[in-house]
Design an enzyme around this catalytic site. Structure first.
Site, PDB file in Angstrom:
ATOM      1  N   GLU A  77       0.583  -0.998  -0.058  1.00 42.25           N
ATOM      2  CA  GLU A  77      -0.001   0.009  -0.239  1.00 42.25           C
ATOM      3  C   GLU A  77       0.642   1.201   0.246  1.00 42.25           C
ATOM      4  O   GLU A  77       1.868   1.367   1.173  1.00 42.25           O
ATOM      5  CB  GLU A  77      -1.302  -0.198   0.954  1.00 42.25           C
ATOM      6  CG  GLU A  77      -1.708   0.680   1.562  1.00 42.25           C
ATOM      7  CD  GLU A  77      -2.918   1.084   2.317  1.00 42.25           C
ATOM      8  OE1 GLU A  77      -2.910  -0.289   3.497  1.00 42.25           O
ATOM      9  OE2 GLU A  77      -3.618   2.446   3.039  1.00 42.25           O
ATOM     10  N   ARG A 130       5.362 -12.762   9.507  1.00 39.26           N
ATOM     11  CA  ARG A 130       6.399 -11.354   9.641  1.00 39.26           C
ATOM     12  C   ARG A 130       7.391 -11.314  10.088  1.00 39.26           C
ATOM     13  O   ARG A 130       7.477 -11.887  11.399  1.00 39.26           O
ATOM     14  CB  ARG A 130       4.618 -10.313   9.453  1.00 39.26           C
ATOM     15  CG  ARG A 130       4.717  -9.940  11.023  1.00 39.26           C
ATOM     16  CD  ARG A 130       3.651  -9.173  10.494  1.00 39.26           C
ATOM     17  NE  ARG A 130       4.017  -7.828  10.640  1.00 39.26           N
ATOM     18  CZ  ARG A 130       3.474  -6.977   9.938  1.00 39.26           C
ATOM     19  NH1 ARG A 130       2.120  -7.533   9.135  1.00 39.26           N
ATOM     20  NH2 ARG A 130       3.604  -5.852   9.911  1.00 39.26           N
ATOM     21  N   LYS A 187       4.441   1.018   9.824  1.00 38.72           N
ATOM     22  CA  LYS A 187       4.478   1.840   8.971  1.00 38.72           C
ATOM     23  C   LYS A 187       4.003   3.065   9.496  1.00 38.72           C
ATOM     24  O   LYS A 187       3.670   4.597  10.045  1.00 38.72           O
ATOM     25  CB  LYS A 187       3.147   1.641   7.651  1.00 38.72           C
ATOM     26  CG  LYS A 187       4.734   1.329   7.154  1.00 38.72           C
ATOM     27  CD  LYS A 187       3.943   1.528   5.278  1.00 38.72           C
ATOM     28  CE  LYS A 187       3.188   0.176   5.205  1.00 38.72           C
ATOM     29  NZ  LYS A 187       2.378  -0.412   3.699  1.00 38.72           N
TER      30      LYS A 187
HETATM   31  P1  ATP Z   1       1.326  -2.025   8.268  1.00 39.26           P
HETATM   32  O1  ATP Z   1       2.682  -1.724   9.169  1.00 39.26           O
HETATM   33  O2  ATP Z   1       0.299  -0.918   8.231  1.00 39.26           O
HETATM   34  O3  ATP Z   1       0.832  -3.293   9.019  1.00 39.26           O
HETATM   35  P2  ATP Z   1       2.166  -3.085   5.777  1.00 39.26           P
HETATM   36  O4  ATP Z   1       3.528  -3.407   5.822  1.00 39.26           O
HETATM   37  O5  ATP Z   1       0.633  -4.348   5.857  1.00 39.26           O
HETATM   38  O6  ATP Z   1       1.705  -2.442   6.730  1.00 39.26           O
HETATM   39  P3  ATP Z   1       1.845  -3.144   3.137  1.00 39.26           P
HETATM   40  O7  ATP Z   1       2.182  -1.970   2.600  1.00 39.26           O
HETATM   41  O8  ATP Z   1       0.000  -3.535   2.903  1.00 39.26           O
HETATM   42  O9  ATP Z   1       1.651  -2.514   4.085  1.00 39.26           O
HETATM   43  O10 ATP Z   1       2.830  -4.689   2.945  1.00 39.26           O
HETATM   44  C1  ATP Z   1       3.122  -4.927   1.613  1.00 39.26           C
HETATM   45  C2  ATP Z   1       3.598  -7.138   2.256  1.00 39.26           C
HETATM   46  O11 ATP Z   1       3.907  -7.028   2.364  1.00 39.26           O
HETATM   47  C3  ATP Z   1       1.840  -7.378   2.425  1.00 39.26           C
HETATM   48  O12 ATP Z   1       1.801  -8.302   2.207  1.00 39.26           O
HETATM   49  C4  ATP Z   1       2.529  -7.265   4.086  1.00 39.26           C
HETATM   50  O13 ATP Z   1       2.017  -8.684   4.099  1.00 39.26           O
HETATM   51  C5  ATP Z   1       4.271  -7.536   3.516  1.00 39.26           C
HETATM   52  N1  ATP Z   1       4.828  -7.013   4.996  1.00 39.26           N
HETATM   53  C6  ATP Z   1       4.879  -5.749   5.396  1.00 39.26           C
HETATM   54  N2  ATP Z   1       5.213  -6.331   6.768  1.00 39.26           N
HETATM   55  C7  ATP Z   1       5.337  -7.367   6.704  1.00 39.26           C
HETATM   56  C8  ATP Z   1       6.805  -7.936   7.535  1.00 39.26           C
HETATM   57  N3  ATP Z   1       7.029  -7.476   8.793  1.00 39.26           N
HETATM   58  N4  ATP Z   1       7.735  -9.048   7.183  1.00 39.26           N
HETATM   59  C9  ATP Z   1       6.896 -10.125   6.277  1.00 39.26           C
HETATM   60  N5  ATP Z   1       6.242  -9.192   5.212  1.00 39.26           N
HETATM   61  C10 ATP Z   1       5.792  -8.200   5.479  1.00 39.26           C
END
Ligand code: ATP
Ligand code: MG
Length: 560
Positions: A38, A264, A274
């Site tokens: 996003e 994650r 974020k």
């Molecule tokens: P927020 O930090 O608000 O939870 P987000 O990190 O999920 O947002 P996105 O832009 O939706 O933000 O993430 C894009 C992709 O990266 C998604 O498929 C998410 O699952 C993956 N992702 C995000 N954070 C992690 C993480 N810490 N480890 C592995 N994958 C991640």
């Protein structure tokens, strides 16, 4: 190589095993994955895990990985983030080719499909407020209550939905909900919201829409439109899978992607949300998204972390199905290991103390040979200037040393790397009693750093000529948080007040100052350093990428 041996070499995990099995069985002819950020912030090291997984699988199995922006929430999304995300994915070494997409490309189709859901009796317009919907949703132990609008006719819902689209109602007045089951054990199935009213300008669709699809509605359908074979996401979406499958079942989608969830990345001393990262930037706790203390890709890059070290780190941590917290020391290990192999050696004095070699002729200088990499003769050597006036590291001198201090002190002898043995003969102090200069003698017979009589010294120190070195600013970073498990809710309390130290009187070799490249160098005995973009012609600025050893536990007061 067969696809199997390629995959094995790259490391196996349960998702790669599934992909392999689907290709072997013929379920899929080609693997198609996607990375779906996003655009509401910069990417961080957690995203790198997801990027390496999705793009890595596509590479290893000869498939494709799409980059798709999940741009369904225009109030939080900006072009700056779209641009930075593309730059960061490229920097990590991955390429989406022509497969760049936006969920907003599908807004028309998603809208038509939503009308189809209403017509089939699978969705209705609800006039309740967000708060009323929340209250009636129930809890894990209590079923939800049906909305009083749940049984409104298809015609009425369709008419209201069209008027929502036409912009007739204010934000929050109504939503479109799936009609599933308010008593479902899985809360995600209790009539989830598919569309909300939002009068907001969208970076790509402008003012065309006054309603926007929810993430849950847009996400799975975007995957289906793109023919994603393996929709890989993090564990928190596991409970959403039944909803995605319900929608795929009800809609005329061209394909039915299957979702797989992995854990994650969490790192000690680090917050990867974020929301928190945005706040750190907005509240000025850091200088920006690319502040070298940030766990963002842009921060790592500015700090001098090589993309190969990030890829190696991600490979080592692997892909699992259970959440865990990875020691940030593991990332640092990968960075150090890579830089040790690739970085040229130079000398820099971070906190200079002046030394006058009293028996060295005034006005004389000489050029001494210094190797650029101890394990790589091909890296060659360079000349460093030696003279009567030098700088050594302030920490390398103690006037009254404890027993185990082997560096310079009154009467002791040490080696200056690539140069001579020197002995301290005198100490000059200022009015406050602070040591401001040392008087030393050198032994001309020890040129190159060895004594012909075989006598040994216990320390070898770096140094620079006082006249033939250049001033520089050096920024030394430590962890942004001092708590191994910082609180996301109250992160300000866990900030490390010592996370940035600016050394503005440092000295570096003239060739280092002249080198405008972004290559990381090892400053001997100090660590790895990279030129910062804040450098000016008069004052080069260097970031410490990382120290030579893992002194981290000590630095944060032993809390690790
Ligand atoms: P927020 O930090 O608000 O939870 P987000 O990190 O999920 O947002 P996105 O832009 O939706 O933000 O993430 C894009 C992709 O990266 C998604 O498929 C998410 O699952 C993956 N992702 C995000 N954070 C992690 C993480 N810490 N480890 C592995 N994958 C991640
Ligand atoms: Mg997300």
């Amino acid at each position: 190589m067969t696809t199997e041996s390629v995959a094995a070499e790259a490391g196996r995990d349960f998702i790669r095993d599934i992909v392999q099995a689907d290709l072997t069985s013929g379920k899929h002819k080609e693997v198609v994955t996607r990375f779906p950020p996003e655009p509401n912030g910069y990417l961080h090291i957690g995203h790198a895990k997801s990027i390496a997984l999705n793009f890595g699988i596509a590479q290893e199995f000869g498939g494709r990985c799409h980059l798709r922006f999940d741009d369904t929430n225009p109030t939080k999304e900006e072009q700056e983030y779209i641009d930075s995300i593309q730059a960061d994915v490229r920097w990590l070494g991955y390429d989406w080719g022509t497969d760049l997409y936006y969920a907003s490309d599908y807004f028309d189709r998603l809208y038509d499909w939503a009308e189809g859901l209403i017509q089939a009796g699978h969705a209705y317009v609800d006039d309740q407020s967000q708060e009323e919907i929340r209250v009636r949703r129930g809890t894990l132990t209590e079923p939800g209550k049906n909305s009083p609008f749940r049984d409104r006719t298809v015609e009425e819902s369709l008419d209201l939905f069209r008027r929502m689209k036409a912009g007739e109602f204010p934000n929050g007045a109504r939503v479109l909900r799936a009609r599933i089951d308010m008593a479902a054990g899985n809360i995600n199935l209790r009539d989830p919201v598919l569309y909300r009213i939002l009068h907001a300008h969208h970076p790509r669709t402008g003012d065309k829409w006054s309603i926007y699809p929810s993430y849950d509605y847009a996400h799975g359908q975007s995957d289906a439109i793109e023919g994603i074979t393996h929709s890989i996401c993090t564990l928190e979406f596991e409970d959403h899978r039944p909803l995605y499958e319900w929608l795929l079942d009800k809609l005329p989608v061209p394909s039915k992607p299957r979702q797989y969830e992995f854990a994650r990345l969490n790192l000690t001393y680090t917050l990867l949300s974020k929301r928190v990262l945005t706040q750190l930037v907005r509240d000025g706790h850091v200088s920006g998204w690319d502040d070298p203390r940030m766990p963002t890709i842009a921060g790592l890059k500015r700090r001098g972390v090589p993309p190969a070290a990030v890829r190696e780190f991600v490979k080592r941590i692997g892909v699992a199905k259970a959440n865990s917290v990875v020691d940030v020391g593991m990332l640092e290990f990968c960075i150090r290991e890579f830089l040790n192999k690739t970085s040229q050696r130079r000398m820099a004095v971070l906190r200079p103390l002046k030394v006058v070699i009293e028996n060295y002729p005034e006005g004389q200088t000489e050029e001494l040979e210094a190797v650029n990499h101890p394990d790589d003769p091909a890296a060659g050597s360079r000349k460093v200037s030696f003279g009567r006036e030098l700088f050594i590291e302030r920490d390398d001198f103690m006037e009254s040393p404890p027993k185990k201090f082997f560096r310079l002190s009154p009467g002791s002898e040490v080696r200056l790397r690539y140069a001579y043995f020197i002995k301290c003969t005198g100490v000059i102090k200022d009015a406050a009693g602070e040591v401001v200069e040392l008087r030393c003698s050198y032994d001309p017979a020890t040129k190159g750093g060895n004594a012909p009589d075989g006598r040994k010294v216990k320390a070898t120190m770096h140094w620079l000529s006082a006249t033939q070195s250049v001033p520089a600013e050096i920024r030394v970073y430590k962890q942004l948080f001092q708590n191994p498990n910082p609180s996301a809710a109250n992160f300000a309390a866990d900030l490390n007040p010592e996370s940035l130290k600016i050394l503005s009187d440092a000295r570096i070799e003239p060739s280092v100052a002249a080198d405008g490249s972004s290559d990381v160098m090892q400053f001997e005995r100090q660590g790895y350093f990279v030129r910062d973009r804040d450098s000016t012609p008069g004052k080069p600025v260097f970031n410490r990428t990382i120290g030579l050893r893992d002194t981290f536990a000590k630095e944060v007061g032993g809390k690790a």
